[in-house]
Design an enzyme around this catalytic site. Sequence first.
Site, PDB file in Angstrom:
ATOM      1  N   GLN A   1      10.738  -9.049  -5.790  1.00 33.72           N
ATOM      2  CA  GLN A   1      11.843  -9.821  -4.263  1.00 33.72           C
ATOM      3  C   GLN A   1      10.938 -11.245  -4.498  1.00 33.72           C
ATOM      4  O   GLN A   1      11.519 -12.457  -3.629  1.00 33.72           O
ATOM      5  CB  GLN A   1      10.272  -9.183  -2.576  1.00 33.72           C
ATOM      6  CG  GLN A   1       9.004  -9.885  -2.711  1.00 33.72           C
ATOM      7  CD  GLN A   1       8.327  -9.175  -3.317  1.00 33.72           C
ATOM      8  OE1 GLN A   1       8.613  -7.932  -4.536  1.00 33.72           O
ATOM      9  NE2 GLN A   1       6.641  -8.950  -3.321  1.00 33.72           N
TER      10      GLN A   1
ATOM     11  N   GLU B   1       6.603  -6.670  -7.990  1.00 31.61           N
ATOM     12  CA  GLU B   1       7.045  -7.898  -7.285  1.00 31.61           C
ATOM     13  C   GLU B   1       8.906  -8.069  -7.707  1.00 31.61           C
ATOM     14  O   GLU B   1       8.257  -9.604  -7.437  1.00 31.61           O
ATOM     15  CB  GLU B   1       6.334  -8.996  -7.567  1.00 31.61           C
ATOM     16  CG  GLU B   1       4.668  -8.052  -7.411  1.00 31.61           C
ATOM     17  CD  GLU B   1       3.613  -7.864  -6.051  1.00 31.61           C
ATOM     18  OE1 GLU B   1       4.991  -7.951  -5.046  1.00 31.61           O
ATOM     19  OE2 GLU B   1       2.829  -7.449  -5.418  1.00 31.61           O
TER      20      GLU B   1
ATOM     21  N   PHE C   1       1.286  -1.569   0.332  1.00 30.84           N
ATOM     22  CA  PHE C   1      -0.071  -0.059  -0.073  1.00 30.84           C
ATOM     23  C   PHE C   1       0.756   0.903  -0.152  1.00 30.84           C
ATOM     24  O   PHE C   1       0.203   2.305  -0.137  1.00 30.84           O
ATOM     25  CB  PHE C   1      -0.728  -0.046   0.854  1.00 30.84           C
ATOM     26  CG  PHE C   1      -1.457  -1.208   1.710  1.00 30.84           C
ATOM     27  CD1 PHE C   1      -2.555  -1.312   0.341  1.00 30.84           C
ATOM     28  CD2 PHE C   1      -1.359  -1.944   2.821  1.00 30.84           C
ATOM     29  CE1 PHE C   1      -3.144  -2.785   0.814  1.00 30.84           C
ATOM     30  CE2 PHE C   1      -1.718  -3.213   2.765  1.00 30.84           C
ATOM     31  CZ  PHE C   1      -2.396  -4.074   1.727  1.00 30.84           C
TER      32      PHE C   1
END
Length: 215
Positions: free
Chosen positions: A98, A96, A25
Site C-alpha cells: 500500500q 507493505e 496483526f
Amino acid sequence: MEEIALADALARPRGWIEVIAGGMFSGKTEALITRLRRALIARQAVQAFKPRLDDRYEANFIVSHSRLRIETQVIEQAEDILERLSPETQVVGIDEGQFLGGELAAVCCRLANEGRRVIIAALDLDYRGEPFEPIPRLLALAEYVVKPQAICVACGHPANFSQRLTADARRVVVGADGLYEARCRRCFVPHPVPPSEALKSEAILESEAVKEAVK
Ligand SMILES: [Zn+2]
C-alpha cells in the site's frame, strides 16, 4: 500453424498475481514470508522488496511480528522493482504494498505477464476503514486473493479493521506497536476526521441544507 502458436504459448512461463490483503496483526507478512520460503525450498529464484518507510526491526529483511524473516531490498516506489529485478527471478515478493504508489498494479501486471509469480502483502483498508489505494485495483487484477483476519481485541471475533489509538491524522503512521489494534466491524470506531476535512463536510452539509430549504 495454429499448433505452433499453441506450442509457443505452452512453452512460455506462466505468471500470476497473488495478494494477501488484510488489517494489521492479521498475519499477512508472515503468510508472505512463508510462501517465499517455500519457493526458495523449491529452488526457485526469489527476490523480495519493501518500501523504505517501513524501518521496523531490520532494514534488509522482511520481518513478521513473530520474527520470521526473509532478505529483502528496500525501494521507494513500485517502479524501482523493474530496475532492481534480476532476469532469472521467478518469484517476486512485495511487503507493505500500500506504500508503493499508484504504479503498483501496473508493475505487478508486467512482472506476471513476463511469466513471474508475484506475491503482495498489503493493507487493504486505512485507519479510517477506507480502501487503501492502489490496493483495490491490485485486488481486481490479481488471480488469487486471500484476506486473513486478525482477532478483535475488544470482543474476540475475526477482525478486518485496524483501529488507530492515537490522535495523529496522517494516513501513514508506521510502527504498529501500541498505535493500532485489530477490531471487528462492530467494535471499530472510525478515527475522528482532521479539522480541515471536518470543515469541508460541514460546508457540504450546509450547502445541502440550503438546497433543502430552497425546495
Ligand atoms: Zn469486535
